[in-house]
Design an enzyme around this catalytic site. Structure first.
Site, PDB file in Angstrom:
ATOM      1  N   ASP A 182       0.846  -1.200   0.000  1.00  0.00           N
ATOM      2  CA  ASP A 182       0.000   0.000   0.000  1.00  0.00           C
ATOM      3  C   ASP A 182       0.882   1.252   0.000  1.00  0.00           C
ATOM      4  O   ASP A 182       2.097   1.166   0.119  1.00  0.00           O
ATOM      5  CB  ASP A 182      -0.968  -0.004   1.195  1.00  0.00           C
ATOM      6  N   HIS A 508       1.439  -8.836  -3.672  1.00  0.00           N
ATOM      7  CA  HIS A 508       0.457  -7.782  -3.408  1.00  0.00           C
ATOM      8  C   HIS A 508       1.241  -6.481  -3.201  1.00  0.00           C
ATOM      9  O   HIS A 508       1.577  -6.102  -2.079  1.00  0.00           O
ATOM     10  CB  HIS A 508      -0.362  -8.137  -2.158  1.00  0.00           C
ATOM     11  N   ASP A 551       1.064 -17.338  -4.597  1.00  0.00           N
ATOM     12  CA  ASP A 551       1.698 -16.271  -5.375  1.00  0.00           C
ATOM     13  C   ASP A 551       0.636 -15.605  -6.245  1.00  0.00           C
ATOM     14  O   ASP A 551       0.582 -15.797  -7.458  1.00  0.00           O
ATOM     15  CB  ASP A 551       2.839 -16.845  -6.235  1.00  0.00           C
ATOM     16  N   GLU A 560       2.144 -10.186   0.400  1.00  0.00           N
ATOM     17  CA  GLU A 560       2.457  -8.757   0.325  1.00  0.00           C
ATOM     18  C   GLU A 560       3.952  -8.600   0.573  1.00  0.00           C
ATOM     19  O   GLU A 560       4.665  -9.588   0.837  1.00  0.00           O
ATOM     20  CB  GLU A 560       1.622  -7.967   1.355  1.00  0.00           C
TER      21      GLU A 560
HETATM   22  O1  9MR Z   1      -3.687  -3.370   0.064  1.00  0.00           O
HETATM   23  C1  9MR Z   1      -3.966  -3.490   1.442  1.00  0.00           C
HETATM   24  C2  9MR Z   1      -2.780  -4.105   2.147  1.00  0.00           C
HETATM   25  O2  9MR Z   1      -1.674  -3.249   2.068  1.00  0.00           O
HETATM   26  C3  9MR Z   1      -3.125  -4.433   3.577  1.00  0.00           C
HETATM   27  O3  9MR Z   1      -2.097  -5.193   4.168  1.00  0.00           O
HETATM   28  C4  9MR Z   1      -4.433  -5.203   3.668  1.00  0.00           C
HETATM   29  C5  9MR Z   1      -4.872  -5.443   5.099  1.00  0.00           C
HETATM   30  O4  9MR Z   1      -5.027  -4.273   5.789  1.00  0.00           O
HETATM   31  O5  9MR Z   1      -5.459  -4.527   2.995  1.00  0.00           O
HETATM   32  C6  9MR Z   1      -5.204  -4.336   1.630  1.00  0.00           C
HETATM   33  O6  9MR Z   1      -6.255  -3.657   1.054  1.00  0.00           O
HETATM   34  C7  9MR Z   1      -7.438  -4.396   0.809  1.00  0.00           C
HETATM   35  C8  9MR Z   1      -8.495  -4.034   1.836  1.00  0.00           C
HETATM   36  O7  9MR Z   1      -8.122  -4.429   3.120  1.00  0.00           O
HETATM   37  C9  9MR Z   1      -9.824  -4.659   1.468  1.00  0.00           C
HETATM   38  N1  9MR Z   1     -10.205  -4.289   0.136  1.00  0.00           N
HETATM   39  C10 9MR Z   1      -9.246  -4.681  -0.876  1.00  0.00           C
HETATM   40  C11 9MR Z   1      -7.911  -4.043  -0.603  1.00  0.00           C
HETATM   41  C12 9MR Z   1      -6.890  -4.428  -1.663  1.00  0.00           C
HETATM   42  O8  9MR Z   1      -6.800  -5.804  -1.804  1.00  0.00           O
HETATM   43  O1  9MR Z   2       2.324  -6.772   9.348  1.00  0.00           O
HETATM   44  C1  9MR Z   2       1.030  -6.496   9.843  1.00  0.00           C
HETATM   45  C2  9MR Z   2       0.463  -7.753  10.482  1.00  0.00           C
HETATM   46  O2  9MR Z   2       1.243  -8.099  11.615  1.00  0.00           O
HETATM   47  C3  9MR Z   2      -0.986  -7.524  10.863  1.00  0.00           C
HETATM   48  O3  9MR Z   2      -1.523  -8.741  11.329  1.00  0.00           O
HETATM   49  C4  9MR Z   2      -1.766  -7.011   9.673  1.00  0.00           C
HETATM   50  C5  9MR Z   2      -3.231  -6.736   9.965  1.00  0.00           C
HETATM   51  O4  9MR Z   2      -3.367  -5.707  10.868  1.00  0.00           O
HETATM   52  O5  9MR Z   2      -1.180  -5.821   9.186  1.00  0.00           O
HETATM   53  C6  9MR Z   2       0.131  -5.997   8.729  1.00  0.00           C
HETATM   54  O6  9MR Z   2       0.639  -4.788   8.295  1.00  0.00           O
HETATM   55  C7  9MR Z   2       0.091  -4.242   7.109  1.00  0.00           C
HETATM   56  C8  9MR Z   2      -0.359  -2.839   7.435  1.00  0.00           C
HETATM   57  O7  9MR Z   2      -1.455  -2.887   8.318  1.00  0.00           O
HETATM   58  C9  9MR Z   2      -0.706  -2.034   6.203  1.00  0.00           C
HETATM   59  N1  9MR Z   2       0.340  -2.066   5.224  1.00  0.00           N
HETATM   60  C10 9MR Z   2       0.704  -3.421   4.848  1.00  0.00           C
HETATM   61  C11 9MR Z   2       1.184  -4.198   6.049  1.00  0.00           C
HETATM   62  C12 9MR Z   2       1.682  -5.581   5.655  1.00  0.00           C
HETATM   63  O8  9MR Z   2       0.653  -6.414   5.255  1.00  0.00           O
END
Ligand code: 9MR
Ligand code: 9MR
Length: 582
Positions: A182, A508, A551, A560
């Site tokens: 993100d 991701h 993947d 991610e």
């Molecule tokens: O892209 C987002 C990712 O960086 C985060 O780790 C994840 C969990 O917070 O959320 C992803 O975004 C998704 C969102 O939570 C739900 N709608 C779809 C988004 C993209 O897949």
């Molecule tokens: O790394 C984080 C993981 O420990 C948590 O369980 C998860 C859901 O809260 O979020 C992960 O961090 C994400 C962050 O919230 C948004 N940017 C992407 C991070 C990696 O997925």
């Protein structure tokens, strides 16, 4: 298909031309091994026979013959594995492992400095994550892209409003790294990331000075590692409210962007959101450590070390006044508009952040007030760190600079050491019974969201134990975890994009999805197996803990990438390079 070894070209074509020839059941570090280091492949197949050979990739010549171990049972999948140990083979070159019944492994090299490209590539991964910077082809190759997110007019979210900065005030908060797949920037996650990279520099300064990542700053007087750290440090400094020292928890959109936008196309309003105690203490720790490191570069960066120290101390002061302002996104959304639904990093346990900030501030100022404010040994055991648990970072720094502890506090040194060794011994216990012969994955609990980073952080803990004891077993097991990350695991993937034969092609990661380039941005560590599958992707092959990886770019819970995952990879790869080269 069977490979023919009669002429070298046929063999080369056989192993590079057609993926079918590779057996996914022979798993090993796809980058390679040190001539005198341990070399292990794991064969995960029902009936592979008892023999394996090592062959040259170019000629197919058999250069080593070995016997597979007795089967071990994978506790999660009940699959049998057998260990192919060819540590005794020390010749340099490019090779494959062959098991007659199965085929050949991905090719690998045996040579000195075999992980240097991974170390450099993983550090370069941070360059690709830079916010507010265009990446020209000169440095980014085919992953060149325009600048995104100038972040020169970021809005103060109502949750962050103060008298001097009412809601809607625009502040400049440029630079930094995108957190992950993100485009947001989070102080808590920047904390452990920066601490890990700066600790790497403090642990291995001479080698770090030689690391060249070919970035725009490469010609200047600073090591590239510190130039990269500076890019995020300058952003972090803008996240402190100059009026009271408190630090905003994050800089973010209200909602995550769509997956198909490059940075410059993602232009929704961005906010700084609520100050928090965790963010403020992580910030204090980072700034204190940075003050110590950048003091040596006073000529190039006049005043920076002082600014960092002032920032660290005022952050600490804010935290002493507001020790319980923990980030609870739901509660915040109940109270303020607009709702913010991006990453929370909502750690509700702040005692470890106190320890880390106290340790770094004490080491930089030698003012014992910091050391005395906290109680270092109130928890039963030390744990492998992650973004929400930074106690180990305090221990690492205090031991690195243990000469700065004077009586009576020098009496704490043995206990700091003992806690690290105890944890290291727990980690390496019974590895010789484990299906992949790695510290990583002995227990299902290792397969958290970001399990790859857990493996790397276990590796760092083992490196610390090795530095304290010089007992080789800790180094060997740290190397085993690097082998895990580069392919010796139950998925058969090397989790670092661009390094190895079978690596994630669809992380991701918004730029990798949106740029139209088939290969993802290189040098990024995929999160790795996570049986919780919070993303609900339908392409996971299994729910078995060590196999729950897909993947697929839908999979933010297993595929991610993130800065706090890449940093321990950089640390581990560099440390292994230094220590295996000694
Ligand atoms: O892209 C987002 C990712 O960086 C985060 O780790 C994840 C969990 O917070 O959320 C992803 O975004 C998704 C969102 O939570 C739900 N709608 C779809 C988004 C993209 O897949
Ligand atoms: O790394 C984080 C993981 O420990 C948590 O369980 C998860 C859901 O809260 O979020 C992960 O961090 C994400 C962050 O919230 C948004 N940017 C992407 C991070 C990696 O997925």
């Amino acid at each position: 298909m069977k490979c023919l070894f009669s002429i070298s070209l046929a063999f080369a074509a056989c192993i590079t031309g057609n993926a079918q020839n590779f057996s996914n059941e022979i798993r090993l570090n796809q980058v390679g091994f040190y001539p005198t280091g341990s070399k292990i492949a794991v064969v995960s197949a029902g009936n592979p026979g008892t023999a394996f050979t090592i062959k040259k990739t170019d000629s197919g010549e058999v250069v080593y013959q070995g016997t597979l171990s007795a089967p071990r049972v994978n506790a999660f999948s009940q699959r049998n594995t057998r260990i192919a140990d060819f540590s005794a083979f020390q010749k340099k070159g490019s090779f494959v492992v062959e098991v007659a019944a199965l085929g050949i492994s991905h090719p690998f090299e045996i040579k000195e400095k075999v992980h240097e490209p991974v170390a450099v590539g993983a550090l370069k991964g941070f360059y690709f994550q830079r916010v507010s910077a265009g990446l020209p082809e000169r440095y980014a190759g085919k992953w060149q892209r325009p600048a995104g997110h100038p972040d020169d007019k970021v809005l103060v979210h109502p949750s962050a409003a103060s008298r001097a900065r009412p809601a809607g005030t625009a502040i400049a908060s440029p630079m930094g790294w995108y957190d992950a797949g993100d485009y947001n920037k989070y102080i808590v996650n920047s904390g452990i990331t920066m601490g890990t990279l700066m600790s790497l520099y403090e642990d291995f300064p001479a080698f770090c000075k030689t690391l060249k990542t070919d970035i725009p700053e490469s010609g200047n007087a600073l090591p590239d590692l510190l130039d990269e750290v500076l890019w995020n440090l300058r952003w972090m400094l803008t996240m402190q409210d100059p009026d009271d020292g408190g630090v905003y928890h994050k800089l973010t959109n209200a909602e995550f962007d769509g997956m198909n936008q490059m940075p410059h196309q993602a232009v929704k309003p961005r906010y700084v959101v609520q100050k928090s105690t965790t963010a403020t203490l992580d910030f204090a720790a980072v700034m204190a450590q940075a003050a110590r490191i950048f003091r040596a570069f006073e000529t190039q960066l006049p005043g920076l070390a002082d600014s960092c120290l002032v920032a660290a101390e005022s952050a600490w002061t804010w935290a002493t006044l507001y020790p319980d302002v923990l980030y609870d996104q739901k509660a915040m959304n109940d109270q303020f508009e607009p709702d913010v639904n991006t990453g929370a990093y909502g750690d509700q346990e702040v005692s470890d952040e106190w320890l880390w900030a106290a340790a770094e501030l004490y080491l930089t100022t030698q003012n014992y007030t910091y050391y005395q404010t906290v109680v270092f040994f109130n928890n039963a055991d030390l744990s492998v760190p992650d973004w929400s648990d930074v106690e180990a970072l305090a221990s690492y720094s205090l031991l690195r600079h243990q000469k700065l502890l004077e009586a009576p506090y020098d009496g704490d040194v043995p206990e700091f050491k003992a806690r690290i060794i105890r944890l290291a011994d727990l980690l390496i216990q019974d590895v010789d019974k484990h299906a992949y012969h790695t510290v990583m994955g002995k227990t299902a609990k290792d397969f958290v969201w970001g399990s790859s980073a857990h493996a790397a952080n276990q590796g760092i803990l083992l490196i610390q134990a090795y530095s304290l004891t010089r007992d080789r077993k800790y180094l060997d097991h740290a190397l085993g975890n690097l082998d895990y990350l580069l392919g010796r695991n139950a998925t058969g993937y090397s989790f670092v994009t661009g390094f190895g034969d079978k690596t994630p092609m669809h992380p991701h990661h918004r730029p990798s999805v949106a740029d139209g380039i088939p290969e993802p941005v290189p040098g990024l560590l995929s999160g790795g197996p996570n049986p919780n599958q919070q993303d609900k992707c339908t392409t996971y092959p299994s729910r078995i803990p060590d196999e729950s990886f897909t993947d697929d770019d839908c999979s933010y819970a297993s595929n991610e990438i993130a800065i706090n995952w890449n940093a321990p990879l950089v640390y581990l790869a560099v440390a292994i390079e230094v220590l295996m080269g000694e």
